[in-house]
Enzyme design. Sequence first.
Site, PDB file in Angstrom:
ATOM      1  N   SER A 244      -4.045  35.512  16.538  1.00  0.00           N
ATOM      2  CA  SER A 244      -4.030  34.066  16.395  1.00  0.00           C
ATOM      3  C   SER A 244      -2.723  33.507  16.951  1.00  0.00           C
ATOM      4  O   SER A 244      -2.356  33.782  18.082  1.00  0.00           O
ATOM      5  CB  SER A 244      -4.239  33.739  14.923  1.00  0.00           C
ATOM      6  OG  SER A 244      -4.179  32.367  14.706  1.00  0.00           O
ATOM      7  N   ASP A 366     -16.114  32.346  17.094  1.00  0.00           N
ATOM      8  CA  ASP A 366     -14.887  32.033  16.364  1.00  0.00           C
ATOM      9  C   ASP A 366     -14.735  30.519  16.370  1.00  0.00           C
ATOM     10  O   ASP A 366     -14.562  29.910  17.415  1.00  0.00           O
ATOM     11  CB  ASP A 366     -13.706  32.712  17.040  1.00  0.00           C
ATOM     12  CG  ASP A 366     -12.404  32.472  16.293  1.00  0.00           C
ATOM     13  OD1 ASP A 366     -12.366  31.555  15.452  1.00  0.00           O
ATOM     14  OD2 ASP A 366     -11.432  33.196  16.550  1.00  0.00           O
ATOM     15  N   HIS A 395     -12.488  34.129  12.620  1.00  0.00           N
ATOM     16  CA  HIS A 395     -11.147  34.057  13.179  1.00  0.00           C
ATOM     17  C   HIS A 395     -10.308  35.271  12.776  1.00  0.00           C
ATOM     18  O   HIS A 395      -9.239  35.493  13.307  1.00  0.00           O
ATOM     19  CB  HIS A 395     -10.486  32.762  12.715  1.00  0.00           C
ATOM     20  CG  HIS A 395      -9.224  32.435  13.440  1.00  0.00           C
ATOM     21  ND1 HIS A 395      -9.157  32.357  14.808  1.00  0.00           N
ATOM     22  CD2 HIS A 395      -7.973  32.182  12.994  1.00  0.00           C
ATOM     23  CE1 HIS A 395      -7.912  32.067  15.168  1.00  0.00           C
ATOM     24  NE2 HIS A 395      -7.185  31.961  14.087  1.00  0.00           N
TER      25      HIS A 395
END
Lengths: 419, 711
Positions: A244, A366, A395
Amino acid sequence: MSTNDFDGVNGVGGVQVTVRAATVLTDHMRRRFVVAGSTDLPDPQASWYVRGNPTRRDLMTKSRDPHPQDIGNGSSVRSCRETRGARSGFPEMVRVRTKAARCLLLFGAQIGAVRCGPNRKLIISDVPPSLVGLVSRWRCVRGGEQMGIVEEAHNLRVIGRADGERGTIVLAHGFGTDQSVWKHLVPHLVEEYRVVLFDNMGAGTTNPDYFDFDRYATLEGYALDLLAILEELRLGPCIFVGHSVSAAIGAIASISRPDLFSKLVMLSASPRYLNDVDYFGGFEQEELDQLFDAMRSNYKAWVSGFAPLAVGGDMDSVAVQEFSRTLFNIRPDIALCVAQTIFQSDLREILGLVMVPCHILQSSKDLAVPVVVSEYLHRNLGGESIVEVMSSEGHLPQLSSPDIVIPVLLRHIRYDIAV
Amino acid sequence: MATAAASGIHLHDLPEPILTHIFSLVCDVRSRNAMSLACRRWRTLERATRTSLVLRGHVRSPFLLPTCFPAVAHLDLSLLSPWGHHPFLHHHQQPPPPPPLYYHHNLAEQTALVAARLAQTFPRVSSLAVYARDPSVVAALAPLWPRLGAVRLVRWHQRPPALPLGSDLAPLLAACPALATLDLSQFYCWTEDVPHALQDHPVAAASLTRLDLLCPASTEGFCSSKLADIVAACPNLIHLLVPCVFNPRCIEFVGDDALLMLAAGCPRLSLLHLVDPSTLSPARSDSEAKEDAAVTGPGLEELFAKLPQLEDLALDLCHNVRDAGPSLEMLSYKCPKIKSLKLGHFHGVCKGAWLHLDGVSVCGRLESLCIKNSADLIDSSLVTIARGCRRLSRLEIHGCHKVTEAGMKKLSSILRSTLVDVAISGCQLLDAARSLRALEPIRDRIERLHIDCIWVLPELDQPPQTPEKTADDSDVDQVDEEMSEESRNKKSRYRDGNDGSNESSSFWLRTWASLRCLSLWVPAGEVLTPLGDAGLESCPQLEAISIKVEGDCRTCPRPRQRVFGLSFLARYPGLVKMKLDCGEAIGYALTAPTGHMDLSLWERFYLHGISDLRLYELDYWPPQDKEVNQRSLSLPATGLIQECLSLRKLFIHGTTHEHFMRFFLMMPVLRDVQLREDYYPAPENDMSTEMRVDSCSRFEEALNTRLLIPD
């Protein structure tokens, strides 16, 4: 270690503190020790990023954050001398090089000359008689283990093969989680690699006192932390696995110090979350407003002394739900800062400067990062890159579907991009 | 009081030994603390008579140990290191720095220092509980008190795989030859460890009289050869609790021969619990046993004949034991002292076919009886048991699918004078309302009760197809309105499907006059609010409630209302303790697929309304995500718990973040907060980072430096 290390000790007679460039140095820590002078000794490592490439300098001036620059070039140290050091009037000389010595600073010690002896042993000389007790007590309490600020603040941990047969892997978690997010991956790595785990500042496991709101108003603050860790460990070039937002942080860090990274593995990364004219990031401004409203109400509740109750599931937008689920794990004031940092971040301009090979891994579904983003990354990254879209969802695919994600991650860690 | 004062007689005029004795009879810790504040003499007396002490937190410095309790005999150190770090060392789990020799020297030195300090501070310890993640802790502590009589070891972490067999227990058995009680019921180790250690230390093993090996963490039982080793090493056992391999397909399973060998080796046993390891797990597993165990009726008869001292027997199997009736009749003749009996998967426990007593009902001295998964237990069996066991005060039936309301009702009316503790669970024909109606005859006498919150059994009442209330948009605060609507539905269901026998009982408020402890089992996604309609409207004496939620939140339907309904419990005026165990509720942490609720939402569902309760003590097990082994308190859960302002003790059986803990500091009377990771496997130190020693220390410090906490 250069001979310069010891010069300051016998120098001009003022306290000299040099804190290497990217140490986590927040106001909280700074309060704890008095800086009464600064060194002018040239320290190539201390000034690397101010000297760094011009683009980076642009970045730095763009940011509203004064600290990353200040710590490095010594200006803030000087200003400290003017404001506080003069009052305290410590005549001794301290030059801080090692992590152990920095730890001393953390403990609030202004105690004579600290240097690193052979075998990383700490040598403290010229200790004023009144402080002898303090030093000896500190040594007693800490025993044989001396942790530096970086290690302690980031819960840094180095595991796996000590010699790092096949290299070093740095695992960086995304927001709202901590290093335990890698728990499925780590067992596969420790046999062959040296594995570095740490918590980003602001994660639930770190001391909230260390969170500097100015420093972490941009992703550069986190990037400096990352560089500090890599500097601290002196492990040579590493394979960086970022999830991320940490993938973005790794990309920023690799621009200024490409020598520290052999490749970047980006899991669920996005250069920008907001939609733009010719860019699809997945989030509309209205959705974000909703998120920020919830965060602000959380923040208000928190300020008035009550734990907030809102969670991501209450949002209308499913994408925001997905994202906020992790964001709400952070303390409300920090979460607000972090959310703004994330959604204001736009790395599209600097993607071209990333020259390190990048492996882009992406869930097919996602909600926080659409699949087209990985394609965008692939096309715009400066170095060579490769994209793999996995059949996982969510995610946090390394947690939700480890069976799919771990083999893919391992493959991308073990093999380089074939030309 | 006035006359006493006038005549000048004072409590202090009592002779010192009498006063000491009076003081020693006070066991409530808070009363003792209050007493010690009265005057110097009382403080001296109180300190000299305090015999048990529990330490928690972390021994950061040996000088922080309380030195004023010289008379402590029971010392509990098991809460000193819930995260598996070394109880005496600050940073044990950090990777050792480059010179390892120096490090180990330092470690040993510091351990010895703290241990010596402990021995100096508590010289008279005879009973010790300690968290022993590795043998070094026991090795340091055991030699300090060589006359230790009772030891309880605790370990929820994995056993270090490199340790040689039995090395966890070896230092203890070597140092304490007079050890009488060894409690390993919370100590995870391999089954090979125990026999090995006992055989290596024959003196200590021979002196053992009580041995408890029922660890819920262990999924492995003791096979017959290991059981034989234990029995051979410890001939003087009086209490023995062991999980055994009863599965006849396993090598060295425990059958009749093993039981006889056990009885021959330890003839003085008065308490014997032999259970299948799967019955120890906190999750409920109701698989039908298809195979028979190798334990037979004749074998049991021989076993009973050899154990005349038996008072408490538990044989909780997962395989069928056929025709147990005659052997149970034998039990009452051969073991005249038998008081407590627990049977799992026994057939023919009591046939109840004729007027004569048969099977277990012959054991007239039984005070506690638990029958689990008996496939042929019927109503008339229960009536026969009630006629035979006239002293029965505790009865538990679980998974007996042929028992109905009528049988239980008859039993409770016959045993009205003695029965005070009833548990009914997993019986297909007894839902919550039926169970409660069945206990109508002892409604004013029963003190402890467990029922399953199965509100309507589908196969009995054909539920009218009411439109499912999904995702109702009403405000969360309008619980009452929803509840009444809910109850209307419920009532109409009863009228539809039933003959209206409950009509009469709903006219007046049914009061459970003596009920003190209530235990509820709730399937995941079910709500609590129909409890009142089921019959538990009024319980004036209720003090403690324990609620266990079990099931898979990932697959269960979305709950019908937005909250679980804890605020419903506010109608019990005396309720001060609650155990809310969602530990077996499984959901998605952090990563719920689209459209599913993640754990934070489930926690909000379950905890909403807790602010309406005036709780003093709360034990909370957060729901878990098994895939990531995460049991963590989420933000909404923290917020909701924080609203329960009367809490003084809060135990969270899981982890949480430091800043979530900080929210608890706002609770005005909170005194004791503990994060206990008392489940197996406790998160390994290298990968679980949610709560660290440092963050916990910071929290403890903040908690203790608050302004005066009102008493």
